[in-house]
Design a protein around this motif. Structure first.
Motif, short mmCIF file in Angstrom:
data_model
loop_
_atom_site.label_atom_id
_atom_site.label_comp_id
_atom_site.label_asym_id
_atom_site.label_seq_id
_atom_site.Cartn_x
_atom_site.Cartn_y
_atom_site.Cartn_z
N UNK A 307 84.38 37.54 22.87
CA UNK A 307 85.82 37.25 22.88
C UNK A 307 86.40 37.40 24.28
N UNK A 308 86.02 38.47 24.97
CA UNK A 308 86.58 38.79 26.28
C UNK A 308 86.11 37.81 27.36
N UNK A 309 85.00 37.14 27.13
CA UNK A 309 84.55 36.12 28.07
C UNK A 309 85.25 34.79 27.81
N UNK A 310 85.57 34.53 26.55
CA UNK A 310 86.15 33.25 26.18
C UNK A 310 87.62 33.13 26.57
N UNK A 311 88.37 34.24 26.47
CA UNK A 311 89.82 34.17 26.70
C UNK A 311 90.18 33.62 28.08
N UNK A 312 89.59 34.10 29.18
CA UNK A 312 89.96 33.52 30.48
C UNK A 312 89.57 32.05 30.62
N UNK A 313 88.48 31.66 29.97
CA UNK A 313 88.08 30.24 30.01
C UNK A 313 89.10 29.39 29.27
N UNK A 314 89.54 29.88 28.11
CA UNK A 314 90.57 29.17 27.34
C UNK A 314 91.88 29.10 28.13
N UNK A 315 92.21 30.18 28.81
CA UNK A 315 93.45 30.20 29.60
C UNK A 315 93.42 29.10 30.66
N UNK A 316 92.28 28.93 31.32
CA UNK A 316 92.18 27.85 32.32
C UNK A 316 92.33 26.49 31.68
#
Length: 445
Positions: A307-316
């Protein structure tokens, strides 16, 4: 439960004005806010009537006429009516556009269901999920809604497909059934925390809310139900003892973990969870709740999705998309107008009354309030705080009439604070408002 105040009138007036201004500013000024419809909603003007219109009108009238009597029924009968009336209200509004009102959006290429039908290897999907979020991953990147949520959202629809419920109509009916339990979870939470009277008084508003327009055809309604039951089981855990308390707490943690795996924004439900624990005056469930969350989120991480790796990617990806074209100067406040459409204008009176009552109590200007009133005030204001935090994050510019569905019922519990006269006319106003929105705007969800 409280006296009528200027705050209620002010809250109602401000809410109506906010909706009106948010709708009027873009066309009057030519401001390009990229709402993909009639700002602040997602959908164009399209006045119409349809197959569901007679049933919707009949249910609205029945709710206004019989609600005062039904709310005094035995608790189990009230719960049954809440579920049945919720199903009827959602289906009648959705079928103003015929069965397409349920199926069309679910079958849209950007939604979860078409992608769910193509997933044959869940393990592989989880391992490659983050890599397929960015726009740069095209042509293999996920559609908008799938990319914008953790994999739990699309996995819900994968489950439906594998159960033989993969048609848009079948999936929509499952969503309606699950969504109809949201109000039950909220009311049970209030009752468990000592707010049964407030629960009874707010029950009609949780059912006859304009939010029903978006609850029959969107995965966000499922997120709202899961979040509501996570909070309900937390209340049960905090007010139980022994093994039963630990079981409820573990179940709550698992449901909170599922929330995180369905929508990144549901991390904000922690505000409401804190409100539940404060009202219960107990932190005993926390270790078991945390264990449940870790079990779910950690299990997905082991399987390939962190989850913590996906959130910044989704934000971009979010800022690479349409969001960057939607001006913050408009959507920061217009989001609140869209949410007000989903809750209905009476929410403004409820929130203002809750705020005024809390302020008066804190300053000593009012004697101690009944327990039921305290429960309604705390939950309502916690929901408003959650919405304001979500708005401040700027991660939902537009379309919040559906995105913030999980916060709608907890905001509407504040209606319990209004007087019987306010409630009677307020419920009628809510029903009329919902009918007008459904019949005038072709909502995109």
């Amino acid at each position: 439960m409280t006296r009528p105040t200027r705050a209620a009138w002010a809250g109602l007036g401000v809410t109506i004005a906010l909706i009106a201004v948010a709708a009027a500013v873009p066309p009057l000024t030519g401001w390009a806010v990229h709402s993909l419809g009639v700002a602040p909603l997602h959908g164009p003007w399209q006045p119409r009537v349809g197959p569901g219109t007679p049933a919707a009108i009949l249910l609205a009238v029945a709710a206004v006429v019989f609600a005062p009597r039904i709310t005094r029924w035995p608790w189990w009968r009230l719960q049954v009516v809440v579920v049945l009336a919720g199903i009827g209200w959602m289906l009648s509004l959705a079928t103003v556009d015929g069965w397409a009102g349920i199926a069309a959006q679910l079958d849209h290429g950007n939604d979860y269901l078409p992608t769910a039908r193509t997933i044959t290897d869940v393990g592989a999907m989880l391992r490659e999920f983050v890599a397929r979020i960015p726009f740069s991953a095209a042509p293999h990147n996920w559609p908008v809604h799938v990319a914008g949520h953790p994999p739990g959202a699309v996995l819900f629809f994968v489950l439906l497909v594998r159960l033989g419920l993969g048609s848009a109509i079948a999936s929509g009916l499952v969503i309606v059934l699950l969504a109809s339990t949201t109000a039950v979870a909220v009311l049970t939470t209030m009752r468990r925390l000592g707010g049964e009277e407030a629960a009874r008084r707010s029950a009609p508003f949780l059912v006859i809310a304009p939010a029903a327009i978006w609850m029959a055809s969107t995965g966000d309604a499922v997120f709202a139900a899961v979040a509501a039951w996570a909070l309900c089981t937390l209340a049960l855990a905090a007010t139980s003892v022994g093994v039963r308390a630990r079981v409820w707490a573990g179940a709550s943690g698992i449901l909170f973990g599922v929330c995180l795996l369905m929508s990144y924004g549901l991390a904000l439900v922690a505000v409401l969870a804190l409100a539940v624990l404060v009202l219960a005056r107990s932190l005993r469930p926390l270790p078991w709740v945390v264990a449940g969350v870790v079990l779910v989120v950690g299990g997905f991480a082991v399987a390939g999705f962190a989850w913590w790796e996906a959130l910044p990617v989704l934000t971009r990806r979010y800022w690479d998309g349409l969001a960057s074209s939607r001006p913050a100067a408009y959507w920061t406040w217009a989001n609140l107008a869209a949410f007000a459409v989903s809750t209905g204008p009476i929410a403004g009176a409820a929130v203002a009354t809750a705020g005024a009552a809390a302020a008066a109590r804190l300053t000593g200007a009012r004697p101690p309030l009944p327990r039921a009133a305290v429960v309604a005030i705390v939950l309502c204001l916690a929901a408003v705080t959650t919405v304001l935090l979500a708005d401040a994050s700027q991660m939902s510019r537009a379309e919040v009439e559906r995105i913030w569905l999980p916060f709608v019922p907890w905001t509407l519990v504040g209606t319990a604070l209004l007087t019987p006269r306010w409630q009677r006319w307020g419920l009628a106003g809510q029903a009329v408002f919902a009918l007008l929105v459904e019949h005038l705007v072709k909502t995109g969800w």
